[in-house]
Design a protein around this motif. Sequence first.
Motif, short mmCIF file in Angstrom:
data_model
loop_
_atom_site.label_atom_id
_atom_site.label_comp_id
_atom_site.label_asym_id
_atom_site.label_seq_id
_atom_site.Cartn_x
_atom_site.Cartn_y
_atom_site.Cartn_z
N ASP A 1 0.92 -1.34 -0.05
CA ASP A 1 0.19 0.04 0.02
C ASP A 1 0.92 1.33 -0.08
N THR B 1 -5.94 4.73 -2.15
CA THR B 1 -6.00 3.31 -2.42
C THR B 1 -7.62 3.18 -2.65
N LEU C 1 -6.51 -3.07 -3.70
CA LEU C 1 -5.31 -3.74 -3.59
C LEU C 1 -5.42 -5.14 -3.52
N TRP D 1 -5.55 3.13 -7.67
CA TRP D 1 -5.36 4.48 -7.09
C TRP D 1 -6.21 5.49 -7.87
#
Length: 164
Positions: A73, A89, A92, A142
């Motif tokens: 991250d 974020t 992920l 993102w």
Amino acid sequence: MDMRCGDRRQDENPVAVREFELCEACEIVGSCRQGIDDLRRQADGTVRGEIVVPSAVAGRAVAHGGWTAWVFDELLGYTANSLRGFSVTAELAVKYRRPVPLGARVVLTASGRMDGERRRLMRGEMRCVDTGGLLASAEGVWIELADADAHYARATARPQKTSL
Ligand SMILES: CCCCCCCCCCCC(=O)SCCNC(=O)CCNC(=O)[C@H](O)C(C)(C)COP(=O)(O)OP(=O)(O)OC[C@H]1O[C@@H](n2cnc3c(N)ncnc32)[C@H](O)[C@@H]1OP(=O)(O)O
């Protein structure tokens, strides 16, 4: 393949070299709490860093999977933000390929690209420094904040029921 990674040398005291600013909580303590050092953009546009896996992140004998996700991250986030304005974020996904040994020095690499106005598609890898063996990889999305003040103001309000 031998998946052991180089142990941290007893006399090693790496100086953190970062081309990227620290996050707020790390800024308070004055260094990256994960210990990511030598984080730099390479000539080909990828970002590379190194980290010694702290014994404090042991899950059971090896690094906790949540720690590995946190490292990605951080790594992919900095790389995403180096493409353009500030992003957060949104997704992920981590693939855990081999146990990550405690005390090992591992190399982190990341790259990404813009996908439309606000979306960045990012990917990264964690490998043993000395064997080059793949320990974990990650892909993520993102999203650039349209209005950072409004975004963080949302966090102070109780989340409302949404259609999600
Ligand atoms: C002091 C300095 C320190 C500086 C150093 C700081 C370093 C540390 C940084 C830490 C960063 C974090 O940990 S971030 C913390 C964890 N993440 C979060 O808290 C984010 C929570 N999620 C959200 O707030 C929201 O869902 C957002 C912001 C991600 C998106 O919401 P939004 O802004 O309303 O955007 P929205 O209109 O829905 O969508 C905009 C575009 O993004 C796309 N999009 C939205 N979500 C997704 C998704 N999950 N996957 C794919 N695409 C998506 C949409 O399709 C759309 O594409 P199109 O139609 O435009 O094509």
